[in-house]
Motif scaffolding. Structure first.
Motif, short mmCIF file in Angstrom:
data_model
loop_
_atom_site.label_atom_id
_atom_site.label_comp_id
_atom_site.label_asym_id
_atom_site.label_seq_id
_atom_site.Cartn_x
_atom_site.Cartn_y
_atom_site.Cartn_z
N TYR A 75 26.39 -21.50 -20.19
CA TYR A 75 27.32 -20.82 -21.10
C TYR A 75 27.39 -19.34 -20.77
O TYR A 75 26.45 -18.77 -20.21
CB TYR A 75 26.93 -21.06 -22.56
N CYS A 78 24.79 -16.65 -21.77
CA CYS A 78 23.40 -16.83 -21.32
C CYS A 78 22.88 -15.54 -20.68
O CYS A 78 23.51 -15.00 -19.78
CB CYS A 78 23.33 -17.97 -20.31
N VAL A 81 19.25 -17.28 -17.30
CA VAL A 81 19.14 -18.49 -16.47
C VAL A 81 20.48 -18.83 -15.80
O VAL A 81 20.55 -19.03 -14.59
CB VAL A 81 18.63 -19.69 -17.31
N CYS A 82 21.55 -18.88 -16.58
CA CYS A 82 22.86 -19.25 -16.02
C CYS A 82 23.32 -18.28 -14.93
O CYS A 82 23.73 -18.72 -13.85
CB CYS A 82 23.92 -19.38 -17.10
N HIS A 167 19.12 -24.86 -23.14
CA HIS A 167 19.75 -25.91 -22.33
C HIS A 167 18.96 -26.19 -21.07
O HIS A 167 18.27 -25.30 -20.56
CB HIS A 167 21.21 -25.53 -21.99
NI NI Z 1 21.78 -20.50 -19.47
#
Ligand code: NI
Length: 205
Positions: A75, A78, A81-82, A167
């Protein structure tokens, strides 16, 4: 032995012990990730989806011609991480050079409430001109995530507008049929390892 030397030795022993524990923990975590990747690959991951791309066009897993799909769920809000994984996907495309044209990178939102096609358009553009963002209704996103065995949930927060999402973070390499999984790359897989796996897949086509 003077007490100062003894203290020094104890400190060194402690430092060595702590680094050994950290090293063991890192190896164990990597092995767990690899085991997770293998077990995910061994089962059927992925499947048909009906979503909307960041230009507003309706798309399915068959919309990308003969290209392999490189799929990541995340998303735009984020914090870490993303962006890290999307940057890794961009590195993979760079490493593949001309062969990158045979791969379609996809970013599927797990936050349909905030990630409209318009929001995704501005976001994917920050990473790569060929990265396609996919949005959809809550039900459509839930169905796609279910097919890929992606876990996601709103994190508890006092700030309803600034919520984070928990997630899972895997990059999925799918065959050109859009539904056959070829590889699952755990978070942190080096881009050159992903590029190698994609070259092997492309050679087998
Ligand atoms: Ni993420």
């Amino acid at each position: 032995m003077p007490p100062r030397t003894l203290r020094l030795l104890v400190l060194i022993a402690l430092a060595l012990g702590v680094s050994a524990v950290i090293a063991w923990w890192q190896v164990e975590r990597e092995l767990t990730d690899r085991r997770a990747a293998r077990s995910l690959s061994a089962v059927a991951v992925g499947g048909p989806f009906e979503l909307v791309d960041h230009t507003g066009a309706a798309v399915t897993e068959r919309s990308f011609g003969d290209r392999l799909l490189l799929v990541y769920f995340g998303y735009t809000y984020c914090p870490d991480v993303c962006p890290t994984e999307l940057a890794a996907m961009v590195s993979v495309l760079d490493l593949l050079d001309d062969e990158a044209a045979l791969v379609q990178p996809l970013f599927v939102t797990i936050d349909p409430e905030r990630d409209t096609p318009e929001a995704l358009a501005g976001y994917v553009d920050l990473f790569h001109p060929r990265l396609v963002g996919l949005a959809g209704s809550e039900a459509e996103i839930a169905a796609a995530a279910r097919a890929y065995r992606v876990f996601y949930a709103k994190a508890e927060t006092d700030d309803p507008a600034g919520y984070l999402m928990d997630h899972s973070s895997f990059i999925y390499l799918m065959a050109a049929d859009g539904t056959t999984n070829l590889a699952v790359f755990p978070h942190g897989t080096p881009p050159d390892a992903m590029a190698d796996a994609i070259r092997v897949a492309l050679a087998g086509v």
